[in-house]
Structure formats: C-alpha cells, structure tokens
Scaffold this active site. Sequence first.
Site, mmCIF file in Angstrom:
data_model
loop_
_atom_site.group_PDB
_atom_site.id
_atom_site.type_symbol
_atom_site.label_atom_id
_atom_site.label_comp_id
_atom_site.label_asym_id
_atom_site.label_seq_id
_atom_site.Cartn_x
_atom_site.Cartn_y
_atom_site.Cartn_z
ATOM 1 N N ARG A 18 -29.382 46.204 7.963
ATOM 2 C CA ARG A 18 -30.451 45.995 8.950
ATOM 3 C C ARG A 18 -29.884 45.811 10.354
ATOM 4 N NH1 ARG A 18 -33.922 41.759 10.456
ATOM 5 N NH2 ARG A 18 -32.651 40.291 9.271
ATOM 6 N N LYS A 19 -28.590 46.031 10.507
ATOM 7 C CA LYS A 19 -27.943 45.906 11.825
ATOM 8 C C LYS A 19 -28.162 47.196 12.617
ATOM 9 C CE LYS A 19 -24.376 42.766 10.076
ATOM 10 N NZ LYS A 19 -22.926 42.580 9.809
#
Length: 308
Positions: free
Chosen positions: A149-150
């Site tokens: 999710r970065k």
Amino acid sequence: MHKDQPIHHGSLEHLLPPSWKAQITAWLAEDTPSFDYAGFVVGEHPRTATLWGKSAGIIAGIPFFTEIFKQCGCEVEWHAKEGSYINRPKDGSGKTKVATVRGPARGLLLGERVGLNLLARCSGIATVSRDMLLSLRSAGYEGILAGTRKTTPGFRLVEKYGMLVGGADTHRMDLSSMIMLKDNHVWSRGSITDAVQAAKMVGGFALKVEVEVQNEEEADEAIAAGADIVMLDNFTGEGVKIAAKSLREKWKGKREFLIEVSGGLREDNVFDYANNDIDIISTSSIHQGTPHVDFSLKIDQDQIKDES
C-alpha cells in the site's frame, strides 16, 4: 505470456471503477488550470503524432493514455498490446513505434505530458513486476508476488494497475479491502489475541484478517486467535525458512492460514526468502522508485510540410 498473470484472463480495463475518468479530468486540470498559452500558438489544425518507445520494457496504462487524449479531442491507434514487451530496435533508430495519435494540434499538446508521465510510470512498474516474478518462477517459487500500500497519493489506481499488468498481485487496495493489524495496532489494543478478536467482530466473514508478527511466538498467537494470514516482517532469509516450516508442521490439520513475508525485499535479496512454505512475498520495490520506461510523442513534420 505466462498463464499465472492476470492479463492472460481478460482486459484489465474492465476492473476500473466508474470514477477513473474523473481522475484523468483532474490531472488535465492540474496541468492547465487557466489559459493554455502555447495552445493558442498552435491552434486546432489537424495533426498526427507518433508515440515512440525509447527504452525496453512492458507497455502498461493503455486505457489511461487513451482516455487522456480522448478528453483532449484526439484518437489513439495502438500498434502494441497492453502487457507486450518492446525492445530497442536493432536498426539504429533507438525507438519503436507504439501508437499513433490524431487530433487538433492543441489537443495533442494538452495531453502530451500528462499521457507520457502516466505511461512511463505505469510501464516501469509493470516491467519491474514482471522481471521479479519471472525471476522467482525461474528459481522454483510457486507462490504470489505482491506489491504493498506504499503508493503515491492520488495515483494508486495507476500503480496497482501496473502491478497487475506485470503479473504481480496488488495486495490490499486500501484500508477497507482487508484488515491488516500491524505492530502499532497490536500495541494500541494491548495484545494480538484481543486485536484479532475485535477485528473479526466487525469484519465478519467477508474480510480476511492479517497480523504482522516479529517472531514465531507472535505468529502462533495470531494463528490461534483466528488470523487468516500471518506476515513474517523483517525476518532474515534463514529465519523465514525456519519459522515457516515450523508453523506449517505445528498447525497442520488444526488451522488454515497463509504465510506472507515482507520487509526490505528487493531483487538482490528476494531469493534468500523465496521458498514454497511461503504463500506470499510482498515488496514495495516493484512500485516505489522503479525506473520509468521512456516514451516520446512527436508530431509528424512531413504532414506540416505538405500543407505549406
């Protein structure tokens, strides 16, 4: 094309939500928030431009690029398919014809930079994802390669799309897609068991619960509490192999769960962690700081000469 890649099973454009075209409108508005001064100079004479691929890589982001130019009053004719690999040609030109874009000169130039930026970024992610996946397959790893999710705020949809084109799993799309309990969640709640039980109460049967663990004892607690996935975070390569094998043997026939490994994994060290007791290898290295695939868009000068 390998059958374990999502693009083999259908058009990835059909995944896109109804809101995706509004995002493109916002990108164009960001680039031209008021007067288009250079557009005034060129006007709306009909022009043809060529999209050139200038470096080797996987093409990804075709629906986005096409829609950018559609909103600028142009049409795109593609000469390469989504997910195909372009090589630098051997004829010395250093570039490959990827698409033809037709429309008013002003429209071509309005969409140029937004389209090129998007295509270069999305294609870069797809290329690195595909390369790492194929390397893992060559090494005998049969599990899932996933992103994280970065992602870049406001650009997640494109970056996750690039992962899929490259054959990687997107992992969770957002906080609503899966319940992931990281160290801060556990510390704030008080214990892994209590955190998992609370998550299960609100997530119901439809959402999986994943717990980030720092050692085998924490993994045992998470599995006993009902976690669907345990993430072995920041283990050494040897530590992952020992812990994963031990967990498999210990809980065989008692609990069903997946094992994920994450934390600092890159192309130069991922093979230290890859073994088939691991279900998922997740890494931000396939989408953070990845090299872009280089493209350019050039208006056909011969057409202009013919008119003069």
